[in-house]
Design a protein around this motif. Structure first.
Motif, PDB file in Angstrom:
ATOM      1  N   ASP A 564      21.827  31.722  24.873  1.00  0.00           N
ATOM      2  CA  ASP A 564      23.114  31.339  25.464  1.00  0.00           C
ATOM      3  C   ASP A 564      24.118  30.768  24.478  1.00  0.00           C
ATOM      4  OD1 ASP A 564      22.169  28.803  24.970  1.00  0.00           O
ATOM      5  OD2 ASP A 564      22.271  28.117  27.049  1.00  0.00           O
ATOM      6  N   GLY A 565      23.756  30.637  23.210  1.00  0.00           N
ATOM      7  CA  GLY A 565      24.704  30.127  22.220  1.00  0.00           C
ATOM      8  C   GLY A 565      24.929  28.635  22.300  1.00  0.00           C
ATOM      9  N   THR A 566      24.227  27.978  23.220  1.00  0.00           N
ATOM     10  CA  THR A 566      24.403  26.529  23.393  1.00  0.00           C
ATOM     11  C   THR A 566      23.193  25.756  22.885  1.00  0.00           C
ATOM     12  OG1 THR A 566      25.838  26.847  25.280  1.00  0.00           O
ATOM     13  CG2 THR A 566      24.760  24.700  25.099  1.00  0.00           C
ATOM     14  N   THR A 596      31.677  31.747  14.083  1.00  0.00           N
ATOM     15  CA  THR A 596      30.717  30.673  13.776  1.00  0.00           C
ATOM     16  C   THR A 596      29.447  31.291  13.199  1.00  0.00           C
ATOM     17  OG1 THR A 596      29.677  30.745  15.961  1.00  0.00           O
ATOM     18  CG2 THR A 596      31.604  29.302  15.691  1.00  0.00           C
ATOM     19  N   ASN A 597      28.651  30.464  12.554  1.00  0.00           N
ATOM     20  CA  ASN A 597      27.365  30.931  12.058  1.00  0.00           C
ATOM     21  C   ASN A 597      26.388  31.053  13.222  1.00  0.00           C
ATOM     22  OD1 ASN A 597      27.889  31.066   9.236  1.00  0.00           O
ATOM     23  ND2 ASN A 597      27.860  28.832   9.157  1.00  0.00           N
ATOM     24  N   ARG A 613      21.419  35.583   9.294  1.00  0.00           N
ATOM     25  CA  ARG A 613      22.370  35.122  10.317  1.00  0.00           C
ATOM     26  C   ARG A 613      23.630  35.978  10.300  1.00  0.00           C
ATOM     27  NH1 ARG A 613      24.683  29.365   7.802  1.00  0.00           N
ATOM     28  NH2 ARG A 613      25.924  30.277   6.120  1.00  0.00           N
ATOM     29  N   THR A 616      30.397  33.205   9.490  1.00  0.00           N
ATOM     30  CA  THR A 616      31.678  32.885  10.136  1.00  0.00           C
ATOM     31  C   THR A 616      32.674  34.033  10.046  1.00  0.00           C
ATOM     32  OG1 THR A 616      32.414  31.838   8.093  1.00  0.00           O
ATOM     33  CG2 THR A 616      31.429  30.401   9.750  1.00  0.00           C
ATOM     34  N   GLU A 685      19.508  27.441  13.603  1.00  0.00           N
ATOM     35  CA  GLU A 685      19.123  27.024  12.261  1.00  0.00           C
ATOM     36  C   GLU A 685      17.754  26.353  12.297  1.00  0.00           C
ATOM     37  OE1 GLU A 685      18.960  27.639   9.186  1.00  0.00           O
ATOM     38  OE2 GLU A 685      21.141  27.546   9.114  1.00  0.00           O
ATOM     39  N   SER A 689      20.223  21.309  14.716  1.00  0.00           N
ATOM     40  CA  SER A 689      20.805  21.670  16.019  1.00  0.00           C
ATOM     41  C   SER A 689      22.134  22.369  15.801  1.00  0.00           C
ATOM     42  CB  SER A 689      20.986  20.415  16.883  1.00  0.00           C
ATOM     43  OG  SER A 689      19.757  19.792  17.105  1.00  0.00           O
ATOM     44  N   SER A 690      22.104  23.498  15.159  1.00  0.00           N
ATOM     45  CA  SER A 690      23.329  24.241  14.862  1.00  0.00           C
ATOM     46  C   SER A 690      22.976  25.713  14.694  1.00  0.00           C
ATOM     47  CB  SER A 690      23.985  23.706  13.582  1.00  0.00           C
ATOM     48  OG  SER A 690      23.098  23.836  12.498  1.00  0.00           O
ATOM     49  N   TYR A 692      23.512  28.285  16.755  1.00  0.00           N
ATOM     50  CA  TYR A 692      22.892  28.924  17.920  1.00  0.00           C
ATOM     51  C   TYR A 692      23.432  30.349  18.097  1.00  0.00           C
ATOM     52  CZ  TYR A 692      21.104  24.354  19.175  1.00  0.00           C
ATOM     53  OH  TYR A 692      20.439  23.154  19.175  1.00  0.00           O
TER      54      TYR A 692
END
Lengths: 727, 109
Positions: A564-566, A596-597, A613, A616, A685, A689-690, A692
């Motif tokens: 979900d990208g969150t 975004t990454n 990944r 950006t 990652e 917490s990044s 996503y």
């Protein structure tokens, strides 16, 4: 003779190559125990075992969701045995657990024995009898059934048994089995599908093939789309299991409690708990730390059985009161079975086997990816919610639901009557429109819908997909047969996308204008579809019926996991940390997060390990760290929202490389790679917490070392086929 | 029992408290702010959670009873304040962020 033999050999080689191409599977990349990596892709749960019985519970009619009504005051129920009073008001009923469509035919069936007269009935919408069958009971258990077409959509339909009517004598009977099924069927012992918890039946039938579970402990199989996925098994060894390890179990005791029992032959045992300091257990020892063991227990009675990683004070992996499997990745060399509370718990261990692989888990419910196969972005697609537009001499459109038979034979087609009046200017129109919000600017969409003439005569209809004034239109001639009409691809210029407009407007139609169509239209309309342009080009059905966001057609639609990208991601404690090479192939669809990454796979530490990944700039990028810095290379091409692509990233021992589909390979010399973490993460990652990922992942295959170009080519072809795309 | 879909956005001040109470359900680690720049003012989680959390996330009294039963020492006032300050909805995470005027804090790695 030699020439013939040569030809035969050549033909055999050709045939063998063709067979290998169509049966090739990525597990060929992993000779048992020789290569590290992972192979992950979801199955269609229906393909493993299709749910045919729409009831939640088919045999224990004394248990919810069955409802027993003793309206006569004289009825009794003892488990599945009933007596009904002499009136016609006693009944036992259960609603369907799954939505059905108006017009859909259902079969309700019961297997009964007893004496007296009763009636089997199937209710439709309001609980009242719609279809029923009078039954004169006999002492022999017999199947009885009724069929009929429902008129109400949803789950308010169901099955019931009631007295044969006021004035009839009472009845005594026993219910052996019940079934509610789609379609007109003949239910018998051979076609009956029992349901207790469904997971029980599902795991018993196909548990050895299940690779995704809703929980991290691996107790409940993913059984349908929209289920969250807490455990994803590594398929690189073809779900091979090691030998049974029942003989590794032994009893133990701390403090004062009844001694445990355990048979290394049958797996039967008992454990007793007084309190944490006084309890007995069964412990399996001599295991290998870091390995995953699949354990199944059955016949649990007397309390709840716990499966712990380690000793009797270890981490509880699963608690069960019934037959259930679980997967324990050991931190040490022991797994222990205890009672969860003060009780003596009996059980039988039916399976204790090593399940090799790097299995991915997500322990947090809300962070789990979900299984899906939904391509149609519309909801409730059989009968679209239309908004009317009429201008100039145009007359208000009239939409009548359930006005005709749909292409699927249900009475759900809409009748749409449109008339633009006497005017023929572009300001004279009568249209119906259906739009969605939440589209992505720049993404390509394709709208389509089923149309049929309601007059029996050909009619010319103008249809289009649009965002604002940007229109992708068609002028179609609708005849007396259902046809699915598709508009040209449409690139959205706003987030509100007009999925489909049907109607008539003055002026002359030309490509990408909204004019044309007969002055007066009388159409049958059914089944709209709006999907990403990339999906429209895939080898999947052109229409997907969506009843709701959790209920839609899945046959023929490749399954994927939605991130979900969150916060969605999962990880494995092993399978990372390699330094000598990498080959990663995955099929993905980016759904959001542009600029975004977004990480697909990562085992990076502090300037160590590998990471794949989308960066950006929306390019595919691979990085490898040497302990001091990352070396990175990215494609020139980008991965736009809504497009499905096979992505590749590899370290062949000389260069780092990335490639989208069979496009241009971007390369840079590899660094001396320092090992990343022992495990790896998918969907964000590693260790942060990044990053996503927001989109679909159909498959992930990664293998360390031994890069081979022909294997890579074959793997890409397999990955593309899995998602129904061509590269 | 089916799972339910929820999106939760919790202010930074309440995030540690919410993480404790929602352990195993929502990790609430994804940062948000009105500008998209650090520091985070809110944290978001979104996904399927067990059905029993529906009433827990919508009713402070139910949440307090559940927290107490789970062994947490918290007051009804604390839970009421946390739930009142938080946004729990069935919206998609993007829709919930948009509704509150929040952007993802993107940290370069």
């Amino acid at each position: 003779m030699g020439v013939i033999s040569s030809r035969i050999r050549r033909h055999r080689r050709t045939r063998l190559a063709a067979e290998m191409a169509c049966t090739w599977n990525p597990r060929r990349l992993f000779p048992l125990g020789q290569e590290q990596g992972g192979v992950y892709y979801p199955d269609d749960p229906n393909a493993l075992l299709r749910r045919r019985n729409l009831l939640l519970r088919s045999e224990e009619t004394n248990v919810s969701p069955w409802t027993f009504v003793n309206a006569s005051g004289a009825a009794t129920q003892t488990v599945n045995a009933y007596t009904f009073g002499a009136s016609g008001v006693d009944r036992v009923t259960q609603q369907s657990a799954f939505p059905v469509s108006s017009g859909e035919t259902l079969t309700a069936a019961v297997k009964l024995s007893g004496s007296g007269n009763i009636r089997l009935f199937m209710f439709d919408g309001n609980g009242s009898t719609t279809f029923s069958l009078a039954i004169a009971l006999t002492g022999t258990p017999t199947w009885y059934q009724v069929q009929g077409a429902m008129t109400v959509s949803g789950t308010s339909n169901g099955i019931g048994i009631y007295n044969n009517g006021a004035g009839t004598a009472g009845a005594s009977f026993t219910v052996a089995a019940t079934m509610l099924a789609r379609g007109a069927q003949t239910i018998s012992d051979t076609t009956y599908q029992p349901v207790t918890t469904w997971n029980t039946e599902y795991m018993a039938a196909v548990g050895h093939l299940v690779t995704q579970f809703t929980d991290a402990a691996g107790t409940t199989a993913v059984q349908k789309v929209t289920d969250g996925v807490g455990l994803t098994l590594d398929r690189r060894f073809g779900l091979y299991r090691g030998p049974q390890l029942l003989t590794s179990g032994a009893i133990g005791l701390t403090g004062t409690a009844t001694a445990a029992t355990y048979s290394t032959t049958t797996g039967a045992g008992t454990v007793t708990r007084v309190d944490a300091s006084n309890q007995s257990w069964v412990q399996f020892s001599g295991l290998t730390a870091g390995r995953s063991y699949q354990i199944t227990v059955s016949g649990v009675s007397g309390g709840t059985l716990q499966v712990l990683d380690g000793s009797a004070t270890g981490t509880v992996i699963a608690s069960t009161t019934s037959a259930t499997p679980c997967l324990v990745t050991t931190t040490g060399t022991t797994i222990t079975l205890t009672a969860s509370a003060a009780a003596t718990v009996a059980f039988t261990v039916t399976q204790f086997q090593w399940l090799p692989g790097n299995h991915r888990i997500q322990a947090v419910s809300g962070s789990r990816k979900t299984l899906s196969a939904r391509y149609n972005l519309l909801t409730s697609t059989a009968q679209l919610a239309w908004s009317a537009a009429f201008i100039g001499t145009g007359i208000a459109p009239v939409v009548t639901n359930n006005a005709g038979l749909s292409p699927r034979g249900t009475m759900t087609a809409q009748r749409v009557q449109l008339n633009r009046g006497a005017g023929n200017a572009t300001t004279d129109a009568s249209l119906v429109q259906h739009s969605i919000v939440g589209g992505t600017v720049g993404a390509k969409y394709q709208g389509g819908i089923h149309l049929k003439s309601n007059t029996g005569l050909p009619q010319t209809v103008m249809i289009y997909t649009n965002t604002g004034g940007d229109v992708s239109s068609s002028l179609v001639t609708v005849g007396n047969e259902w046809v699915f009409y598709k508009n040209p691809l449409h690139t959205a210029t706003a987030t509100t996308v007009g999925a489909m407009t049907i109607g008539s407007r003055g002026g002359t139609w030309a490509s990408n204008n909204p004019y044309g169509g007969d002055t007066s239209l009388d159409l049958l309309v059914w089944g709209g579809d709006l999907r990403f342009g990339s999906d429209a080009a895939s080898s999947i059905p052109q229409y997907q019926d969506v009843r709701s966001v959790s209920d839609f057609d899945t046959d023929g639609f490749p399954q994927f996991d939605v991130f979900d990208g969150t916060d969605d991601n999962d990880a494995c404690a092993t399978g990372g940390g390699n330094t000598s090479g990498l080959m990663l192939v995955s099929t993905i669809t980016v759904v959001g997060g542009a600029g975004t990454n977004r990480v697909i796979w990562s085992d990076i530490g502090s300037n160590t390990g590998y990471r794949v990944r989308i960066n950006t700039s929306n390019q595919l990028e691979v990085s490898a760290g040497n302990g001091s810095a990352f070396t990175t290379i990215a494609t020139v091409a980008t991965l736009p929202v809504g497009e499905t692509h096979v992505i590749s990233a590899w370290d062949d021992g000389v260069n780092l490389n990335v490639q989208i589909d069979n496009g241009t390979i971007a390369s840079t010399p590899r660094p001396g790679v320092s090992a990343g973490t022992a495990g790896f993460t998918v969907g964000k990652e590693n260790g942060a917490s990044s990053g996503y990922f927001f989109g679909r992942i159909y498959d992930v295959v990664h293998r360390f070392s031994g890069y081979n170009g022909s294997e890579h080519t074959r793997l890409k072809q397999w990955a593309a086929r899995l998602a129904g795309v061509n590269i | 029992m089916d799972d339910i879909f929820r999106t939760a956005i919790v202010p930074d001040d309440y995030a540690p408290f919410a993480r404790m109470l929602m352990a195993g359900q929502f990790d609430l680690l994804t940062p948000l702010s009105p500008t998209g720049d650090a520091p985070a003012t809110h944290y978001i989680s979104s996904g399927m959670i067990p059905e029993r959390f529906g009433p827990i996330l919508s009713d402070p009294q139910t949440a307090h009873e559940a927290a107490t039963a789970a062994g947490y020492t918290v007051t009804l006032a604390q839970i009421t304040a946390a739930l009142n300050a938080s946004d729990v909805s069935e919206d998609s995470p993007q829709a919930a962020q948009d509704r509150l005027g929040l952007l993802r804090v993107v940290e370069e790695v």
